[in-house]
Design an enzyme around this catalytic site. Structure first.
Site, PDB file in Angstrom:
ATOM      1  N   THR A 421       0.808  -1.212   0.000  1.00 15.83           N
ATOM      2  CA  THR A 421       0.000   0.000   0.000  1.00 15.83           C
ATOM      3  C   THR A 421       0.853   1.279   0.000  1.00 15.83           C
ATOM      4  O   THR A 421       2.045   1.253   0.238  1.00 15.83           O
ATOM      5  CB  THR A 421      -0.977  -0.027   1.198  1.00 15.83           C
ATOM      6  N   ASP A 461      -8.644  -9.440   2.476  1.00 12.79           N
ATOM      7  CA  ASP A 461      -8.997  -8.634   3.655  1.00 12.79           C
ATOM      8  C   ASP A 461     -10.345  -9.057   4.246  1.00 12.79           C
ATOM      9  O   ASP A 461     -10.745  -8.574   5.303  1.00 12.79           O
ATOM     10  CB  ASP A 461      -9.040  -7.141   3.309  1.00 12.79           C
TER      11      ASP A 461
END
Ligand code: GLU
Length: 606
Positions: A421, A461
């Protein structure tokens, strides 16, 4: 600047190739680091690649900060040409797709907060699960969760990308420059080539085994002998240039409804051992959302973050609401190191907030929050009751609370999000401020490359289990649902004046919440500048052990924590914080920017 010596963070090979750092006014001083231990590397798929101290940057009109100098430069170019914060963010993101493919890109998702001078807009570009996905997506034929490796690598974990459509939605409202212009820097770099950075090279080396199994990624990132492109290698990406050119001309629809969507679906379905369910129709029907941000008061500030499906805004607001009842402000770091009491208070607040987040927060379009939703979780009386659970000894692990009006109980999430990220922030000359966290989830996402960019593995996730003894898990897989995130783009305002005082955020998997909360406490309670707050060692708890950044805390602090019942784990904590802060200099407001010494980011502005 912190004076406590940074000791061991990076892999030796990355240190050997010390970052070609771009000193601007604040400048950076590379600090040698030793090899990280193996366990730490395994805990963080996007590995640490060095630590370069930075002392911050100042500008008066506009500013942009991102995790890679070429990406920052692209945003700066837009601002310089009269662009707005969203224009800068789009140009920056397109270059990040190229130069930081391990972290984010047009094959991934993002959360963005934008203050337009009056109102905070919150944009959700989170990936969605395919319509054919079921609760069994990450379970094997015996109903057991598949391994993390099986979950991540291949087609199974890829959700419909959200970045481009979200940016287009925000650009329609807040853009000043033509959409096509925003793609120029990335197209140029993709065509002419960019120099592989030390961080990209180190990550390619680390990920060689997984990434080279995709023939497309292998041919692009590695030479014929399977060796990663070396630092400084001029890497060209004509396929990405073509996609960006098409999107620049035809808008995001070109990506979502044309050749690219078909290529993504074919790649996902065609994986030889681990195919996925995402179809071209899933991609075509992807919609970004504008939602209400999560805003709450903290002492004399108002803090706004991203709402569900991110848990970041709620968890940070809970932590702050709990810390507001404590004297953490009196425990200002000495020589850049927080004391044991500060770490105790912060990590206990983290335990309480993460316990709620793990139990309750998921995509609220599918699963309601308890009670009256966000308001119940952030209710000051509720948080005062939570804070009252903090004693002088560590609570070890916290149970989720029972906010007022609670009607539901859910099982506890078993998702493990891992850090990759990227984060970027921008302020422009028109009163707009923007903060955006953007992700392909794991390093290089699902390790599948299509048309010059990486596909996300964001569906990991979700909780792999759908149910536990307490009932269904809020964050279980459901068709069309968005996996819960920890991404925490954050804006802070002075309550009295309404002025923006800080824009910040970070990558770091579920630890993002602690990284960002550290910067908030650092700037708001300890009165550090944003660079100092970013550079502070990372610390906190995700409702497990108390986690300290390896090599950054004196033994005395560790011993004091242990004496207070903390189970301490020290490991590499590879944040990628960026921040822009309003400061007063010579009687006027100027911008001060900071970038994480743990990554390659820089700030630019005029
Ligand atoms: N996938 C994570 C999330 O959405 C972010 C991963 C990371 O920061 O590396 O929360």
């Amino acid at each position: 600047m912190i004076s406590f010596k940074h000791l061991a963070l990076a892999v030796a090979l990355a240190c050997a190739a010390a970052p070609a750092l771009h000193a601007q006014d604040g400048g950076q001083r590379p600090v040698p680091a030793k090899a990280a231990d193996k366990a730490a590397l395994q805990a963080a798929p996007e590995i640490a690649t060095g630590y370069a101290e930075k002392s911050g940057w100042t500008a008066s009109k506009f500013m942009v900060a991102a995790a890679n100098p070429l990406a920052t430069e692209a945003g700066y170019r837009m601002l310089k040409q009269g662009g707005s914060a969203i224009d800068a963010a789009i140009a920056t993101q397109m270059v990040l797709t190229l130069v930081e493919p391990q972290s984010s890109g047009i094959g991934g998702g993002a959360f963005l907060l934008l203050f337009d001078g009056k109102k905070v807009h919150s944009y959700d570009g989170r990936e969605t699960a395919p319509m054919a996905a079921t609760e069994r997506l990450f379970l094997d034929k015996d109903g057991k969760p598949v391994s993390r490796e099986t979950g991540v690598v291949g087609g199974r974990s890829t959700g419909a990308p959200g970045v481009l459509r979200m940016l287009e939605m925000a650009h329609r409202k807040h853009g000043r420059l033509a959409w096509s212009k925003l793609f120029e820097p990335a197209i140029e770099l993709a065509e002419k080539g960019f120099n592989v950075s030390p961080r990209l090279n180190a990550l390619l080396r680390y990920d060689q085994r997984r990434l080279t199994r995709d023939p497309v990624a292998a041919a692009y990132f590695y030479d014929a002998d399977g060796q990663p492109r070396p630092v400084g290698y001029l890497l060209k990406n004509p396929e990405l240039a073509k996609v960006l050119h098409e999107v620049a001309q035809g808008g995001a629809d070109v990506f979502y409804t044309g050749r690219v969507a078909r290529d993504i679906a074919a790649k996902v379905a065609g994986h030889p051992t681990n195919p996925g369910l995402l179809t071209a129709a899933d991609i075509a029907s992807y919609r970004p959302r504008e939602r209400d941000p999560v805003c709450s008061d903290y002492r004399k500030w108002r803090v706004c973050g991203a709402p569900p499906p991110s848990s970041g805004g709620i968890a940070i607001a809970e932590m702050l609401g709990i810390l507001e009842t404590t004297d953490i402000g009196a425990h200002r770091p000495v020589n850049g190191v927080p004391d044991a009491q500060a770490i105790h208070l912060f990590s206990e607040a983290g335990r309480l907030a993460y316990a709620d987040r793990n139990r309750y927060v998921a995509d609220t379009d599918f699963v309601p929050l308890p009670g009256n939703g966000i308001a119940s979780l952030l209710d000051k009386r509720y948080l005062a009751r939570r804070a009252a659970l903090i004693g002088t000894q560590s609570m070890g692990s916290a149970q989720p609370g029972t906010p007022q009006g609670m009607q539901v109980a859910w099982g506890t999430d078993t998702a493990i999000d891992k850090p990759s990220t990227s984060h970027l922030v921008a302020v422009d000359g028109y009163g707009n401020a923007l903060t955006m966290t953007t992700s392909v989830e794991d390093a290089f996402g699902s390790r599948q490359m299509v048309d010059g960019f990486m596909l996300n593995n964001q569906l990991t996730d979700f909780s792999f289990d759908a149910l536990d003894a307490n009932g269904p898990i809020a964050n279980r897989v459901q068709p069309g649902k968005r996996p819960r995130s920890a991404m925490s783009p954050t804006l802070v305002f002075d309550k009295a004046t309404g002025k923006l005082v800080l824009a910040t955020g970070s990558p770091g998997g579920s630890t993002i919440i602690n990284y960002v909360a550290k910067v908030l406490v650092g700037t708001l309670d300890w009165n550090l500048d944003v660079q100092q707050a970013i550079s502070l060692p990372n610390f906190g708890s995700r409702n497990g052990p108390t986690e300290l950044e390896a090599g950054r805390f004196p033994d005395a602090v560790v011993q004091q924590l242990k004496a207070r019942g903390h189970e301490v784990r020290q490991f590499e904590q590879n944040s990628g914080l960026q921040g822009i802060q309003r400061v007063r200099r010579d009687g006027r407001d100027v911008w001060f920017g900071g970038a994480d010494p743990r990554r390659e980011g820089i700030v630019r502005g005029d």
